[in-house]
Design a protein around this motif. Structure first.
Motif, short mmCIF file in Angstrom:
data_model
loop_
_atom_site.label_atom_id
_atom_site.label_comp_id
_atom_site.label_asym_id
_atom_site.label_seq_id
_atom_site.Cartn_x
_atom_site.Cartn_y
_atom_site.Cartn_z
N GLY A 50 0.82 -1.19 0.00
CA GLY A 50 0.00 0.00 0.00
C GLY A 50 0.86 1.25 0.00
O GLY A 50 2.05 1.22 -0.31
N LYS A 51 0.28 2.34 0.41
CA LYS A 51 1.00 3.61 0.41
C LYS A 51 1.61 3.90 1.78
O LYS A 51 1.24 3.33 2.80
N SER A 52 2.60 4.79 1.76
CA SER A 52 3.19 5.37 2.97
C SER A 52 3.92 4.35 3.85
O SER A 52 3.76 4.35 5.08
N SER A 53 4.73 3.49 3.26
CA SER A 53 5.58 2.59 4.05
C SER A 53 6.80 3.35 4.58
O SER A 53 7.34 4.22 3.91
N LYS A 54 7.23 2.98 5.80
CA LYS A 54 8.43 3.56 6.40
C LYS A 54 9.27 2.43 6.99
O LYS A 54 8.80 1.71 7.87
N VAL A 55 10.49 2.30 6.49
CA VAL A 55 11.35 1.18 6.91
C VAL A 55 12.69 1.74 7.37
O VAL A 55 13.34 2.50 6.66
N THR A 56 13.10 1.35 8.58
CA THR A 56 14.41 1.72 9.11
C THR A 56 15.20 0.46 9.37
O THR A 56 14.78 -0.40 10.14
N GLY A 57 16.35 0.31 8.71
CA GLY A 57 17.16 -0.89 8.86
C GLY A 57 16.92 -1.89 7.74
O GLY A 57 16.20 -1.62 6.78
N LYS A 58 17.51 -3.07 7.89
CA LYS A 58 17.44 -4.09 6.85
C LYS A 58 16.08 -4.77 6.81
O LYS A 58 15.43 -4.97 7.83
N PHE A 59 15.68 -5.14 5.60
CA PHE A 59 14.43 -5.87 5.39
C PHE A 59 14.68 -6.91 4.32
O PHE A 59 15.09 -6.59 3.21
N LEU A 60 14.45 -8.18 4.65
CA LEU A 60 14.72 -9.28 3.74
C LEU A 60 13.42 -9.93 3.28
O LEU A 60 12.51 -10.17 4.07
#
Length: 227
Positions: A50-60
């Motif tokens: 969807g919209k407006s994702s916020k990710v801090t750090g690694k994502f696998l």
């Protein structure tokens, strides 16, 4: 405005303000970088977001061909110790499907913190506004048969995999493990360090190994929690 600035300068030292500003800028840069690479990976793995994702750090990600991963609006993920509020993080946030029959469906407003979610052959559904604290593991499988012991390395036991469903507004505490075949009812809280091996009803606090209902949450007629 000038008076407000003077009040702030009187209350805090200049060094404190500079340090805070620099650290805040550092956190914003971590979020920008994490979100940028998250969106690239979503495209690479053909994942619905969807919209407006916020990710801090690694994502696998790992998405098996024919499987499904979808993530709703206003998704957040934190897997960097600088951004973690009250605990360390063991690993990146990791979402995996391991067969064409598996699916991971994440609703709107969900927050993960160094979470591992693995769907080997069944469905894992996470409802809207679920909060998952640091170092939580969710998996739909044991990955090996339990008995006989000589079959554990050779028999994957797909027939024993089972769906997982986590209702809306659930809060899962740090270092919990959610095992196959369970459902957690809406609004419930799972205490830190718990292992959920059986289903938990709505509107309760549950905890322990295995997790059991500790007490009911008081609710208004509209279903919202009282403090």
């Amino acid at each position: 405005m000038i008076g407000r600035i003077l009040n702030i300068l009187n209350k805090y030292s200049l060094l404190e303000l500079i340090s805070y500003a620099l650290y805040s800028g550092y956190l914003l840069s971590l979020q920008w970088i994490g979100t940028f690479f998250f969106r690239l990976k979503v495209i690479f793995w053909n994942i619905q977001i969807g919209k407006s994702s916020k990710v801090t750090g690694k994502f696998l990600f790992f998405k098996y061909p024919g499987s499904k991963i979808s993530i709703g609006d206003n998704f957040t993920s934190i897997s960097h110790s600088s951004r973690a509020m009250a605990t360390s993080l063991f690993s990146p946030t990791c979402i995996k499907t391991l067969s064409d029959s598996s699916e991971i469906l994440i609703g709107n407003g969900v927050g993960l913190n160094g979470t591992s979610i693995t769907a080997r052959s069944r469905s894992i559904k996470i409802g809207d506004h679920v909060m998952i604290a640091a170092n939580v593991t969710i998996m739909d499988s044991d990955f090996h048969v339990v008995f006989p012991p000589q079959g554990r390395l050779t028999n994957p036991g797909y027939e024993y995999d089972a769906n997982i469903e986590i209702g809306e507004n659930v809060w899962i505490g740090t270092r919990c493990t959610i095992l196959k075949g369970v459902s957690i009812g809406k609004n419930s809280v799972i205490a830190a360090g718990s292992i959920v091996s059986k289903s938990i009803p709505a509107n309760v606090v549950a905890g322990g190994i295995p997790a059991k209902v500790i007490r009911a949450l008081e609710t208004t007629k509209k279903g919202s929690n009282k403090k």
